[in-house]
Every structure is written in C-alpha cells, then in structure tokens.
Design an enzyme around this catalytic site. Structure first.
Site, PDB file in Angstrom:
ATOM      1  N   GLU A 263       0.568 -11.389 -24.388  1.00 40.61           N
ATOM      2  CA  GLU A 263       1.295 -12.627 -24.096  1.00 40.61           C
ATOM      3  C   GLU A 263       0.511 -13.777 -24.697  1.00 40.61           C
ATOM      4  O   GLU A 263      -0.621 -14.047 -24.280  1.00 40.61           O
ATOM      5  CB  GLU A 263       1.460 -12.809 -22.587  1.00 40.61           C
ATOM      6  CG  GLU A 263       2.341 -11.744 -21.977  1.00 40.61           C
ATOM      7  CD  GLU A 263       2.765 -12.056 -20.552  1.00 40.61           C
ATOM      8  OE1 GLU A 263       2.452 -13.150 -20.029  1.00 40.61           O
ATOM      9  OE2 GLU A 263       3.421 -11.183 -19.951  1.00 40.61           O
ATOM     10  N   GLU A 350      10.038 -16.328 -15.847  1.00 36.89           N
ATOM     11  CA  GLU A 350       8.846 -16.414 -15.003  1.00 36.89           C
ATOM     12  C   GLU A 350       9.142 -17.231 -13.752  1.00 36.89           C
ATOM     13  O   GLU A 350      10.044 -18.075 -13.771  1.00 36.89           O
ATOM     14  CB  GLU A 350       7.744 -17.199 -15.721  1.00 36.89           C
ATOM     15  CG  GLU A 350       7.290 -16.676 -17.017  1.00 36.89           C
ATOM     16  CD  GLU A 350       6.092 -17.500 -17.506  1.00 36.89           C
ATOM     17  OE1 GLU A 350       5.013 -16.923 -17.551  1.00 36.89           O
ATOM     18  OE2 GLU A 350       6.253 -18.689 -17.823  1.00 36.89           O
TER      19      GLU A 350
HETATM   20  P1  C2E Z   1       0.944 -17.126 -17.142  1.00 39.58           P
HETATM   21  O1  C2E Z   1       0.524 -16.057 -18.086  1.00 39.58           O
HETATM   22  O2  C2E Z   1       2.177 -17.893 -17.461  1.00 39.58           O
HETATM   23  O3  C2E Z   1       1.039 -16.425 -15.716  1.00 39.58           O
HETATM   24  C1  C2E Z   1       1.924 -16.810 -14.712  1.00 39.58           C
HETATM   25  C2  C2E Z   1       1.244 -17.638 -13.642  1.00 39.58           C
HETATM   26  O4  C2E Z   1       2.219 -18.035 -12.697  1.00 39.58           O
HETATM   27  C3  C2E Z   1       0.190 -16.869 -12.855  1.00 39.58           C
HETATM   28  O5  C2E Z   1      -0.779 -17.825 -12.433  1.00 39.58           O
HETATM   29  C4  C2E Z   1       0.979 -16.376 -11.648  1.00 39.58           C
HETATM   30  O6  C2E Z   1       0.173 -16.128 -10.518  1.00 39.58           O
HETATM   31  C5  C2E Z   1       1.894 -17.545 -11.402  1.00 39.58           C
HETATM   32  N1  C2E Z   1       3.160 -17.140 -10.784  1.00 39.58           N
HETATM   33  C6  C2E Z   1       3.790 -15.949 -10.837  1.00 39.58           C
HETATM   34  N2  C2E Z   1       4.951 -15.952 -10.148  1.00 39.58           N
HETATM   35  C7  C2E Z   1       5.074 -17.199  -9.642  1.00 39.58           C
HETATM   36  C8  C2E Z   1       6.083 -17.840  -8.821  1.00 39.58           C
HETATM   37  O7  C2E Z   1       7.097 -17.272  -8.431  1.00 39.58           O
HETATM   38  N3  C2E Z   1       5.857 -19.139  -8.517  1.00 39.58           N
HETATM   39  C9  C2E Z   1       4.745 -19.811  -8.937  1.00 39.58           C
HETATM   40  N4  C2E Z   1       4.608 -21.079  -8.563  1.00 39.58           N
HETATM   41  N5  C2E Z   1       3.786 -19.242  -9.701  1.00 39.58           N
HETATM   42  C10 C2E Z   1       3.955 -17.946 -10.049  1.00 39.58           C
HETATM   43  P2  C2E Z   1      -2.332 -17.544 -12.627  1.00 39.58           P
HETATM   44  O8  C2E Z   1      -2.655 -16.128 -12.341  1.00 39.58           O
HETATM   45  O9  C2E Z   1      -3.055 -18.635 -11.911  1.00 39.58           O
HETATM   46  O10 C2E Z   1      -2.511 -17.737 -14.187  1.00 39.58           O
HETATM   47  C11 C2E Z   1      -2.328 -18.970 -14.805  1.00 39.58           C
HETATM   48  C12 C2E Z   1      -2.433 -18.854 -16.306  1.00 39.58           C
HETATM   49  O11 C2E Z   1      -3.758 -18.478 -16.683  1.00 39.58           O
HETATM   50  C13 C2E Z   1      -1.546 -17.742 -16.875  1.00 39.58           C
HETATM   51  O12 C2E Z   1      -0.233 -18.201 -16.978  1.00 39.58           O
HETATM   52  C14 C2E Z   1      -2.219 -17.508 -18.208  1.00 39.58           C
HETATM   53  O13 C2E Z   1      -1.833 -18.476 -19.150  1.00 39.58           O
HETATM   54  C15 C2E Z   1      -3.676 -17.730 -17.867  1.00 39.58           C
HETATM   55  N6  C2E Z   1      -4.343 -16.423 -17.696  1.00 39.58           N
HETATM   56  C16 C2E Z   1      -4.311 -15.597 -16.622  1.00 39.58           C
HETATM   57  N7  C2E Z   1      -5.058 -14.484 -16.863  1.00 39.58           N
HETATM   58  C17 C2E Z   1      -5.548 -14.619 -18.116  1.00 39.58           C
HETATM   59  C18 C2E Z   1      -6.388 -13.819 -18.963  1.00 39.58           C
HETATM   60  O14 C2E Z   1      -6.808 -12.708 -18.626  1.00 39.58           O
HETATM   61  N8  C2E Z   1      -6.692 -14.324 -20.216  1.00 39.58           N
HETATM   62  C19 C2E Z   1      -6.205 -15.540 -20.647  1.00 39.58           C
HETATM   63  N9  C2E Z   1      -6.544 -15.954 -21.869  1.00 39.58           N
HETATM   64  N10 C2E Z   1      -5.417 -16.306 -19.899  1.00 39.58           N
HETATM   65  C20 C2E Z   1      -5.087 -15.857 -18.642  1.00 39.58           C
HETATM   66 MG    MG Z   2       3.724 -18.089 -18.287  1.00 41.27          MG
HETATM   67 MG    MG Z   3       1.453 -14.656 -19.090  1.00 44.62          MG
END
Ligand code: C2E
Ligand code: MG
Ligand code: MG
Length: 417
Positions: A263, A350
C-alpha cells in the site's frame, strides 16, 4: 432518551429560534441556557456545558471566530452547528471545527423542523474528553532506533472484507510501538521520526518479516488469510535494492509474491518519485500487488494513478465517512469506483464505521471494505480468535452475504446508528 441533568447552551441571536430550541431541549430533559451575543457567550463559556447549539452568525463574531474561540478554550462539549447559510459553508465549518479538536455531533440548517431538532438533540452523547489534549511528547531518534532494533515493534492486522463474497481473506499490517513505559503507540507518534532519520526501510522490512511469519502460522492453523498488505511511504523509497530485499524475504518465508500487496501512502518528496516508480514497478513485475492508499487526499492523486502500476485503490476514510450525509463525498466515492473499474483496479473503502455506509458502498459497487464496523486492527492472536469466533462469522461473512443479497435483516437495522 432522557437528557436529564445534562446542561445545554444555546447561542443564537434570533429569539424565535432560541425559544424553539429551548422548548425542544426542555422536553428532552436538558437544563437549558440561551445567550444571544458574543460577550455573553464568552462569559458563560466558563460554565460546564455538555452540549452547545451554536449559530454560526451572531452579532460581533462570525462562526469561524467562534470555532477558534472554543478550540483555544479547550471546549469539551458536544457541538451542534446551526446556520442559515449554504449547507456547504456549514459543512466546511464542521470540518474545520473537528480539525481544531472540537467534538461536532451534528449540523442543522435554518429554518429547521422540530423533528430535525429532536433528532440532533437526542443523539448527543455524554461529554467526553477533548480530542485536543496536550499532545504526548514525540520520541526522539535514539528512542525510535531503540524501538526498531530493540524488538519493541508490534504488528496489528485489520481485515479487508470482500463485499461480493463476504469473506475477509486479506489483511493489512499496521505497525505499533510497544513502548516500555507508555504502552502501545500508534504510527503517527514515531513514523515521521523514522522517515527523517532514514530508519524507515529497517522498519518496513521488520514489519514485513513479522507479517510473513504470522501468515505462515495462519497457513498452518488453517486460517483463511490469503494475503497481507504492507504500508510503504512513496517518498521514502530511494533504495533501489529494496525490491531484491523484499523478494528475498518472500522467498525465505516461502510465500509467493502475489500474496503480498504494497500500500503506497502519500509522498511529499517529489524528488524521489523516479526511484519510487522504478522500485514499485519492479515489484509489480514480479507479481507483488500495488495499492494506492488514502486515494483523493494529499499526494494520492490522479497523477500517481497514471504513473504507478497499481492493482488496487483505497478510498480515503474521509470520503467513506461522508458518504451518507454529504452529497459531495457520495459523488466522489461513486466516481472513484467508476474510475477504478475502468482502469481495472479493485476498490477498497477505508474507515467503514456504520451499516449505513456499508450498505451504500455495496450499492455503489465497491469491492472491499475495511473499518471499525468489521473490526479494529487486532494483534495476531486476537485476529486468530476473531476468525474463530461466531462474532467474526456474524460481522463479516453472514452479515455481508445477507446485505449483498437481501438487504438488512431487522437485527442489523436495529444496529444502525
Ligand atoms: P492507513 O494505511 O491508511 O491505515 C488505516 C488507518 O486507519 C489505521 O491507523 C487504522 O487503525 C485506522 N482505521 C481503520 N479503520 C478505521 C475506522 O473505521 N475509523 C477510523 N477512524 N480509523 C480507522 P493507524 O494504524 O494509526 O495507521 C495510520 C497510518 O500509518 C496508516 O494509514 C499508514 O499510512 C501508516 N502506517 C501504519 N503502519 C505502517 C507501516 O508499517 N509502515 C508505514 N510506512 N506506514 C504505516
Ligand atoms: Mg489509508
Ligand atoms: Mg494502508
């Protein structure tokens, strides 16, 4: 639901409207107070209100100043915005207020009906802490390095549910930091530092290793997980050896490349896009799937869609969130799905949080959904239980199969917000 004991402040310079809101609120059990101008409003703000019904145009202060004032004063009340202006101005004000950490629970355009007022005033929840509490200190580079190389990273997984079949066989890996004192920290707390300090590749490869390890365990356990998705920042991609390193990991774990989706998240660093393009195209050539994350926001745009060989498009959660109430968001979701279909990409929405959103996405022809409605991201062990329990079965497969074919059952309709 009775609002007995909850305190409501009405800010409106139109006495007729203020009295109408007062009557409806009194009927619901609120203790109401009404003010008509900015000076009085500021004076009463020291009092502890649960709900504020806020007219965006009162003498001496326009709505945007009111929002700034409430935000600067760390207002924790639930806010219902009222305006005689164009609905889109009201929506912009609502979004601005949320971005400033205020808790907006509804909007009303004037003239409003008693029914609409009752609906908004009935859904007000008890007061919650403000979103804009003092931010926790960002960890420094050494701490982040320690997290990555000291075994403190954890990976949580969030399934993507297939809206055509009801299965949830693809999961996204999301990194967490298990901080020894502060507990589990979200990526927003440490990713920016990891990127600035050039530690992001080490983090990515570690998340990949953990996810591949878990995938093999799920294979052994007979869990229906077909593929994993890894998040990668396009702007951080500059190491041309990355495709080889990813392919090595896949081969060490004995996982075929088509079981991995990358992604690609927003890139602010336009200068490195040539390298990013080469890296991602080489991975795609070897069978890894590429997904454009948060589509429609920041740098996740049509230009990127044209440049990179994506196989999947993820609609940003801000549009999913607006699909029910905002005609603009709904139009964006519909046209994005049409665009993706024309380009032969599968579409994931999402941030799906309600049955109503899910229903509209199914109708719009969206392929997959992800969000708290299905489940929050889970640790590997919890994901295993999720797949194994009836709850998982009911929220993913049965419910969606039902939705996709026959519409809502009474049970689900009752769960609708
Ligand atoms: P993303 O890839 O767009 O992941 C979706 C984020 O939205 C995740 O937050 C998830 O917990 C949250 N989410 C999922 N369903 C819902 C929902 O129904 N409502 C709301 N309000 N939020 C929801 P998270 O885990 O805090 O991750 C935030 C961002 O951090 C991710 O957005 C991604 O861009 C980045 N990220 C996470 N893990 C990694 C990683 O291993 N490597 C890199 N480079 N970036 C990461
Ligand atoms: Mg996303
Ligand atoms: Mg993602």
């Amino acid at each position: 639901m009775s609002k007995h004991g909850q305190r409501l402040l009405i800010v409106d310079d139109d006495p007729e409207i203020a009295s109408l809101i007062c009557d409806v609120a009194d009927g619901l059990g609120y203790e109401t107070t009404a003010v008509t101008d900015a000076t009085e409003f500021k004076r009463r703000m020291g009092d502890d209100f649960d709900v504020i019904v806020l007219d965006l145009m009162i003498p001496d202060m326009d709505g945007f100043e009111l929002i700034r004032f409430l935000s600067d004063n760390q207002c924790t009340a639930s806010i219902i915005m009222v305006s005689g202006c164009d609905r889109r101005v009201l929506n912009s004000a609502g979004q601005l207020a949320e971005e400033r950490g205020l808790r907006v629970i509804g909007t009303l355009t004037k003239p409003m009906s008693i029914g609409a007022l009752e609906t908004e005033l009935s859904k007000t929840p008890a007061k919650q802490p403000a979103h804009n509490q003092a931010p926790l200190n960002r960890p420094d580079v050494n701490q982040v390095r320690q997290a990555i190389f000291g075994g403190q990273l954890r990976v949580h997984y969030q399934p993507k549910m297939n809206l055509k079949t009801g299965s949830a066989d693809r999961v996204e890996a999301l990194v967490r930091w298990h901080h020894p004192e502060r507990g589990l920290l979200p990526p927003s707390m440490f990713l920016p530092t990891a990127i600035e300090a050039n530690l992001i590749d080490a983090l990515t490869l570690q998340v990949l290793d953990t996810a591949l390890d878990d995938l093999r365990t799920w294979d052994r356990l007979g869990l229906p997980v077909e593929s994993i998705a890894l998040n990668v920042e396009a702007g951080s991609l500059s190491d041309l050896a990355l495709p080889e390193r990813i392919m090595d990991r896949l081969s060490v774990h004995g996982v075929s490349p088509d079981r991995l989706t990358i992604e690609v998240t927003e890139s602010n660093v336009v200068g490195t896009l040539t390298e990013a393009l080469e890296i991602l195209a080489r991975l795609r050539m070897r069978g890894v799937r590429l997904s454009i994350d948060d589509f429609g926001t920041g740098h996740s745009t049509l230009t990127q869609l044209e440049r990179f060989p994506f196989s999947e498009l993820k609609i940003d959660r801000s549009f999913t969130n607006g699909i029910v109430l905002s005609p603009e968001s709904r139009a964006i979701v519909h046209s994005t799905i049409g665009l993706a279909q024309e380009l032969g990409l599968s579409v994931v929405a999402e941030g799906v949080e309600t049955y109503r959103q899910l229903e509209m996405l199914i109708r719009a022809g969206c392929d997959e959904a992800q969000g708290y409605l299905i489940t929050r991201p889970l640790a590997a062990a919890d994901l295993e239980s999720w797949y194994n329990t009836m709850a998982g079965e009911r929220t993913s497969r049965a419910a969606v199969e039902n939705l996709a074919t026959t519409g809502f059952t009474q049970d689900q309709a009752a769960c609708r917000p």
